[in-house]
Design a protein around this motif. Structure first.
Motif, PDB file in Angstrom:
ATOM      1  N   VAL A 132      -4.272  -2.563   4.518  1.00  0.00           N
ATOM      2  CA  VAL A 132      -4.991  -3.538   5.086  1.00  0.00           C
ATOM      3  C   VAL A 132      -5.108  -4.898   4.650  1.00  0.00           C
ATOM      4  CG1 VAL A 132      -7.272  -4.094   6.432  1.00  0.00           C
ATOM      5  CG2 VAL A 132      -5.947  -1.606   6.235  1.00  0.00           C
ATOM      6  N   TYR A 133      -5.532  -4.876   3.319  1.00  0.00           N
ATOM      7  CA  TYR A 133      -5.492  -5.907   2.739  1.00  0.00           C
ATOM      8  C   TYR A 133      -4.969  -5.704   1.265  1.00  0.00           C
ATOM      9  CZ  TYR A 133      -6.364 -10.478   0.369  1.00  0.00           C
ATOM     10  OH  TYR A 133      -6.127 -11.792  -0.314  1.00  0.00           O
ATOM     11  N   PRO A 134      -3.592  -6.008   0.993  1.00  0.00           N
ATOM     12  CA  PRO A 134      -3.118  -5.408  -0.338  1.00  0.00           C
ATOM     13  C   PRO A 134      -3.753  -6.319  -1.539  1.00  0.00           C
ATOM     14  CG  PRO A 134      -1.295  -6.042   1.047  1.00  0.00           C
ATOM     15  CD  PRO A 134      -2.705  -6.505   1.788  1.00  0.00           C
ATOM     16  N   VAL A 135      -4.641  -5.294  -2.159  1.00  0.00           N
ATOM     17  CA  VAL A 135      -5.389  -6.145  -3.445  1.00  0.00           C
ATOM     18  C   VAL A 135      -4.379  -6.188  -4.591  1.00  0.00           C
ATOM     19  CG1 VAL A 135      -7.067  -5.330  -5.205  1.00  0.00           C
ATOM     20  CG2 VAL A 135      -7.448  -4.827  -2.591  1.00  0.00           C
ATOM     21  N   GLY A 136      -4.464  -7.174  -5.216  1.00  0.00           N
ATOM     22  CA  GLY A 136      -4.019  -7.599  -6.525  1.00  0.00           C
ATOM     23  C   GLY A 136      -4.877  -8.046  -7.654  1.00  0.00           C
ATOM     24  N   ALA A 137      -4.292  -8.401  -8.674  1.00  0.00           N
ATOM     25  CA  ALA A 137      -5.044  -8.620  -9.848  1.00  0.00           C
ATOM     26  C   ALA A 137      -5.897 -10.040  -9.537  1.00  0.00           C
ATOM     27  CB  ALA A 137      -4.367  -9.071 -11.074  1.00  0.00           C
ATOM     28  N   ASP A 138      -5.601 -10.895  -8.714  1.00  0.00           N
ATOM     29  CA  ASP A 138      -6.431 -11.974  -8.320  1.00  0.00           C
ATOM     30  C   ASP A 138      -7.095 -11.863  -6.893  1.00  0.00           C
ATOM     31  OD1 ASP A 138      -4.267 -11.599  -6.413  1.00  0.00           O
ATOM     32  OD2 ASP A 138      -3.607 -13.752  -6.533  1.00  0.00           O
ATOM     33  N   LYS A 161      -6.316  -1.919  -9.528  1.00  0.00           N
ATOM     34  CA  LYS A 161      -5.245  -2.893  -9.379  1.00  0.00           C
ATOM     35  C   LYS A 161      -5.586  -4.110 -10.069  1.00  0.00           C
ATOM     36  CE  LYS A 161      -4.321  -0.750  -4.893  1.00  0.00           C
ATOM     37  NZ  LYS A 161      -2.639  -0.489  -4.950  1.00  0.00           N
ATOM     38  N   GLY A 162      -6.720  -4.136 -10.649  1.00  0.00           N
ATOM     39  CA  GLY A 162      -7.061  -5.475 -11.539  1.00  0.00           C
ATOM     40  C   GLY A 162      -8.249  -6.401 -10.711  1.00  0.00           C
ATOM     41  N   GLY A 163      -8.066  -6.064  -9.569  1.00  0.00           N
ATOM     42  CA  GLY A 163      -9.092  -6.875  -8.480  1.00  0.00           C
ATOM     43  C   GLY A 163     -10.624  -6.819  -9.054  1.00  0.00           C
ATOM     44  N   VAL A 207     -14.917 -14.839  -0.862  1.00  0.00           N
ATOM     45  CA  VAL A 207     -14.008 -13.634  -1.125  1.00  0.00           C
ATOM     46  C   VAL A 207     -12.749 -13.628  -0.316  1.00  0.00           C
ATOM     47  CG1 VAL A 207     -16.042 -12.276  -2.267  1.00  0.00           C
ATOM     48  CG2 VAL A 207     -15.068 -11.801   0.091  1.00  0.00           C
ATOM     49  N   ASP A 208     -11.776 -12.927  -1.012  1.00  0.00           N
ATOM     50  CA  ASP A 208     -10.542 -12.680  -0.062  1.00  0.00           C
ATOM     51  C   ASP A 208     -10.771 -11.837   0.962  1.00  0.00           C
ATOM     52  OD1 ASP A 208      -8.961 -14.322  -2.034  1.00  0.00           O
ATOM     53  OD2 ASP A 208      -9.558 -12.830  -3.488  1.00  0.00           O
TER      54      ASP A 208
END
Ligand code: NDP
Length: 322
Positions: A132-138, A161-163, A207-208
Motif C-alpha cells: 500500500v505504501y512501500p516503506v523504506g529507510a527514509d 525496514k529502517g523507517g 509524514v509520508d
C-alpha cells in the motif's frame, strides 16, 4: 462438535456455543481440528450486522490446527499436518473445513497460538508496509492504535525496514508497548492534539504515510498530518466509519492519496499469499517479529473475546481456544 453460532445480530451475548455436525472434507478441502482461533475486528462487525451475513452463521476468519481429514482430490496435504489459515468463514469451531488454496504449513518452531495470531493481522501489516505504501529507510509513518494487534506488528515491520514510526494510543501502558515495538515517538491521542505533535516532530514537513485503522475519530487529522503527495491508508474503522468525503479537497491538502485497502485484494493468488506468509513466518523464526498474544478465552466464551477486543483494554492478539 461445538461451534459458535449467531442466529440474530447484536452484542457479544448473541455468540452462542452450540452443538453442530462435524464438517466433512469436500473434494478440494481438508478438515482441521482447530487448536487456536483468532478474534478480529471484522468478526464484531459480522456479529453486530454492520457487515450483514445470512443467518444463522458461525463467525471467525482464521485459525491454526492439525488436519484430520483430506478430500479425495487433495494433493500435498496429509492427516496430521500442522496448518493455519486466514479469510475462511466459520472458523469459530472445533473443526473447520478449509479449502487447500487457503492452507499454510506452520514451521516447526512456531506454535499454534503464534501461527493463528500471525495470520490476519500479520498479513495486513505486511501488505500495508510492502504494497500500500512501500516503506523504506527514509519513510516516516504514523501508526494509529500502535499497541493494537495490527499496530504492534506494523510498527515492528516498519522498524525492520529502517523507517520511523510515530504511534498513537490511549494509555500510558499501551504507549510503552508501542515504544517497545520500535516506535520512535508515541502520542497519547486521548490527551493532546496528536496532529500538532506530529507537526512538531517532523518540523512541519508532515509524514509520508498514515496507517489509520481507527477511522472516524482520526481521519481528518490524518489528512492534515501528511506531507504533500503523502498517502493515507484507511484500513479500518475501530472508532466508526468515516463520513462521506469530497475528493476535491485532496488537491488543496497537497495532492494527497487516500486508499481504503482490504486484505483479500492483497492475497490475490497463491503466489502472493505464499510470499506474504513466507516472509511473515521467516521474520517470526528469525526473532525480527514478535507476535504478542494479549489474552485467550475458551471457544465457549467467544463473547469474552469480543468484549476484550472492543474494550481497548488489551494490547496484542485475542485468541479463542477450543
Ligand atoms: P486492535 O487490536 O488494534 O484494536 C483496535 C484499537 O483501535 C483499540 O485497541 C484502540 O486502541 C483503537 N481505538 C480507537 N478508537 C476506538 C474506539 N472508539 N473503540 C475501540 N477501539 C478504538 O484491532 P486490530 O488490530 O484487530 O484491527 C485494527 C483495525 O484494522 C480495525 O479497524 C480492523 O477492522 C482493521 N483491519 C483491517 C483489515 C484490512 O485488510 N483492511 C484487516 C485486519 C484488520 P487505542 O486504545 O490505542 O486507541
Amino acid at each position: 462438535m461445538h461451534a459458535i453460532q449467531v442466529s440474530h445480530t447484536g452484542g457479544p451475548d448473541v455468540l452462542e456455543y452450540v452443538e453442530v455436525e462435524t464438517p466433512e472434507a469436500g473434494e478440494h478441502d481438508v478438515v482441521v481440528k482447530a487448536h487456536a482461533i483468532g478474534v478480529n475486528y471484522i468478526d464484531t462487525y459480522h456479529r453486530e450486522g454492520a457487515y450483514p451475513l445470512p443467518l444463522p452463521f458461525t463467525p471467525g476468519q482464521e485459525g491454526a490446527g492439525e488436519i484430520t481429514q483430506v478430500g479425495s482430490a487433495v494433493e500435498g496435504w496429509s492427516v496430521g499436518d500442522r496448518v493455519c489459515w486466514a479469510m475462511v468463514a466459520g472458523s469459530y469451531a472445533e473443526y473447520v473445513r478449509v479449502p487447500t488454496d487457503a492452507l499454510n504449513r506452520i514451521p516447526e518452531s512456531i506454535d499454534f497460538s503464534q501461527a493463528a495470531a500471525a495470520m490476519l493481522q500479520g498479513l495486513t501489516a505486511h501488505y500495508l508496509a510492502t504494497s500500500v505504501y512501500p516503506v523504506g529507510a527514509d519513510t516516516t509513518a504514523v501508526v494509529h492504535a500502535v499497541a493494537g494487534g495490527v499496530g504492534l506488528l506494523l510498527t515492528q515491520m516498519i522498524r525492520t525496514k529502517g523507517g520511523t514510526v510515530i504511534g498513537t494510543t490511549s494509555s500510558a501502558q499501551k504507549a510503552q508497548r508501542g515504544l517497545d515495538a520500535g516506535a520512535a515517538h508515541v502520542i497519547r491521542y486521548d490527551e493532546e492534539p496528536w496532529a500538532k505533535r506530529v507537526d512538531e516532530i517532523t518540523d512541519g514537513r508532515g509524514v509520508d504515510v498514515v496507517y489509520d485503522g481507527v477511522g472516524k475519530d482520526t481521519f481528518e487529522d490524518s489528512l492534515g498530518s501528511l506531507r504533500p503527495r503523502g498517502t493515507l491508508a484507511l484500513y479500518g474503522a475501530a472508532s466508526g466509519p468515516v463520513p462521506p468525503f469530497d475528493l476535491q479537497r485532496l488537491g488543496g491538502l497537497g495532492s494527497l492519496v487516500v486508499t481504503r485497502p482490504t486484505l483479500g485484494h492483497f492475497m490475490a493468488d497463491a503466489s502472493e499469499r505464499a510470499w506474504r506468509t513466507g516472509e511473515l513466518f521467516a521474520a517470526i523464526e528469525s526473532g525480527q517479529l514478535e507476535v504478542s498474544v494479549a489474552a485467550t478465552f475458551p471457544l465457549a466464551d467467544a463473547a469474552g473475546g469480543h468484549r476484550a477486543i472492543q474494550s481497548r483494554d488489551y494490547s496484542g492478539k485475542i485468541l479463542l481456544l477450543p
